[in-house]
Design an enzyme around this catalytic site. Sequence first.
Site, short mmCIF file in Angstrom:
data_model
loop_
_atom_site.label_atom_id
_atom_site.label_comp_id
_atom_site.label_asym_id
_atom_site.label_seq_id
_atom_site.Cartn_x
_atom_site.Cartn_y
_atom_site.Cartn_z
CD GLU A 3 -30.28 -12.29 -46.49
OE1 GLU A 3 -30.10 -13.58 -45.95
OE2 GLU A 3 -29.44 -11.75 -46.68
CD GLU A 20 -36.86 -13.07 -44.70
OE1 GLU A 20 -35.87 -13.64 -45.29
OE2 GLU A 20 -37.25 -13.61 -43.61
CB CYS A 76 -25.02 -16.20 -45.95
SG CYS A 76 -26.04 -15.09 -46.88
CB SER A 122 -33.24 -13.63 -43.53
OG SER A 122 -33.41 -14.19 -44.89
CE LYS A 135 -21.81 -21.92 -46.99
NZ LYS A 135 -23.15 -21.27 -46.99
CD GLU A 140 -25.67 -24.28 -45.34
OE1 GLU A 140 -24.78 -24.25 -46.17
OE2 GLU A 140 -26.61 -23.51 -45.48
CD GLU A 178 -32.89 -28.31 -41.95
OE1 GLU A 178 -32.72 -29.54 -41.80
OE2 GLU A 178 -32.26 -27.37 -41.54
CB CYS A 187 -16.48 -16.56 -46.84
SG CYS A 187 -18.29 -16.39 -46.47
#
Lengths: 578, 169
Positions: free
Chosen positions: A283, A286, A303, A323, A362, A365, A370, A507
């Site tokens: 990150e 980037e 994230c 990102s 999560k 996710e 992908e 989190c």
Amino acid sequence: MIHMTINNQKVAVEDGSTILEAARKLKIRIPTLCHLDLHDIRMVNRGASCRVCVVEVEGRRNLAPSCSTPVMEGMVVTTNSLRCIQARRTIIELFLSNHPKDCLVCEKSLGCELQALAAEYHIRSIRYQGERATHPIDVSSRAIIRNMDKCIMCRRCETMCNEVQTVHVLSAINRGFDTYIAASMNMPMNESTCVFCGQCVAVCPTAALTEVSHIDNVWNALNDKNKIVVVQTAPAVRVALGEEFGEEPGTIVTGKMVAALRRLGFDKVFDTDFAADLTIMEEATEFIHRLKHGGKLPILTSCCPGWVKFFEHQFNDMLDIPSTSKSPHEMFGAIAKSYYAEKMGIPPQNICVVSVMPCLAKKYEAARPELSQDGLQNVDEVITTRELARMLKEANIDLMQLEDEDYDDPLGESTGASVIFGTTGGVIEAALRTAYEWLTNETLKKVEFHDLRGFDGIKEAVIKINDMDVKIAVAHGLGNARTLLENIREGKADYHGIEIMACPGGCIGGGGQPYHHGDINVIKKRMEGIYKEDKDKKLRKSHENPYIKKLYEEYLGEPYGERAHELLHTHYVKRKKM
Amino acid sequence: MAGKKIHGGYLELQDYIDSIKDKRGALIAVLHKAQHIFGYLSDEVILFISEKLDLPSSKIYGVISFYSYFTTKPRGENVVNVCLGTACFVRGADAIMKEFERELKIHTGETTEDGKYTLSGLRCIGACGLAPVVMINDKVYGRVEVDQVKKIIDENKSEIITNMEEINE
């Protein structure tokens, strides 16, 4: 100030306070059920719908709900008269008359606020037998189960979803006895715009909203002789797991948790923190790349899977600014099934990656198509902090009795920068620690960025790097994220980098954490735990992690390079706004 | 006929929404207009309103489902509404409803197979002095008795035919 009397005790409170607030000032407990005051994140659920908090007010014919009745000068209140107690008992019985009462086998057993209240008021029979509302259970999503038969219509989830998170999925439909909470236009959850942040689950008093459990899958994997089962633990888990074993919120149990996971039978105990360091490498690179080459700014952190799905729905015209870095646990999965698999000579299909996360999103996710390599999902199973505690209890492992142990190499080493991923402000602080040194070629002496810390909904800081004023913003809670993003869309903000976490507090306040039962201090103490863990680490900058350096030398090549792109980066999907 | 109407309907609804100066608090009026145009509030119509008024569809759906007047299912050419409010109920609205169910061979909330009639109940139309009250489309029948039900249905049947003939001419 307003002067009043509660249970013969005098108290002065500010005008506009409620009787409940005045009583709390006197440390007089009045039971509540629908009420929830999470003042620091601007969530107050004051539906006054349950009536459990009724009190007697002198001069008034009817009992008054203390959560929503404002105090008045000279008011005389009694909270524990026989009339109050009997009214509360009747109310609880009426709730139970329209409730499945399957407490012995209920997901929320011993954690349910209705059950606790029934116990507190010593309900031993239910005088009312009437019609019961029945609804199909919504198990359509990968993260959240909705069982409206157990709903008590407190509306906390609705307040959370609409006012705090502004996701606008949950809303009451129909009227009277037929009323229930539905997802977007009465759709199944998986078709709605739900982002699976799980904050509705975090505030639900009963088992109307619970997580999809992966415990059985994990037990099965652990008992499958053909599988090498590797586990990774998110930063926020280590400062909350102890709560399930009677410890104070914020107690750091990292070493004990590692030992406990070994006792459960995991072949390797690794750390998502390692992958958080890796995320920073990607990150930060980037970010610098975009800064130097006139790329799209601001860069948004990616994230948080709840946040990712939120922008895919709500800001689907801006998919080019986040990102492209995968989230840390997905990066971990990708590395475990490539680099680690090759190193150990294990076929990737024989590796089962289990993530222990503070998060429900999560789970969703991990199933995104992908986020896979050669037909294998990067992460196989996700369990929450709560689920890990349940597994440990099933296996009779008493966490606090264990001696501390260390994570396994090579995916277990981490720096302080990665630990702070667990709290709001932490990801961007970690990125700055690295980006600063890379851009200036100087050592960053003061690694702590205090402007980016704390509980404010939106935090801002300007960091001088070389001759440049780098403008940073941080938002936690999706309502705050929406405000920031709308400002960017309208051209009213010119930040360079923005960190967003869907859950209030980050989190540490995730939907999979031990229930805070309305006490926001629980989340604040976890935050203190996170920063303490960072401070005690020898290495505090991601790029100093020796195993990360080795990973790039041996396998990945350059950060943000070709192989890194293949394994560690992703793309986003334009989704419908509804 | 229906197809053509829907196409133009969105333009009409858009014009109506554009004509409202303060869009806050306009939802109920817009829903009335939309149901008047389309006959019912489909998901597509809800999403259209959601976008134009910048309101979450979940909230709009909550409002629609709260009021018995609004419907998310296609309705028959004629909507029979039997008032089941307190005043009508105590004066025998339930018997009137049963008679409509018997005559039309459908239950409350359903539409006849030929698409001619939808039967539903609503809560008070503010004509309690005329209780029990039945509304067919925009027409109000007061002090309805059970043996008038068949006549009321027949009366409206011929009216539709007349209207259709006018259209065809």
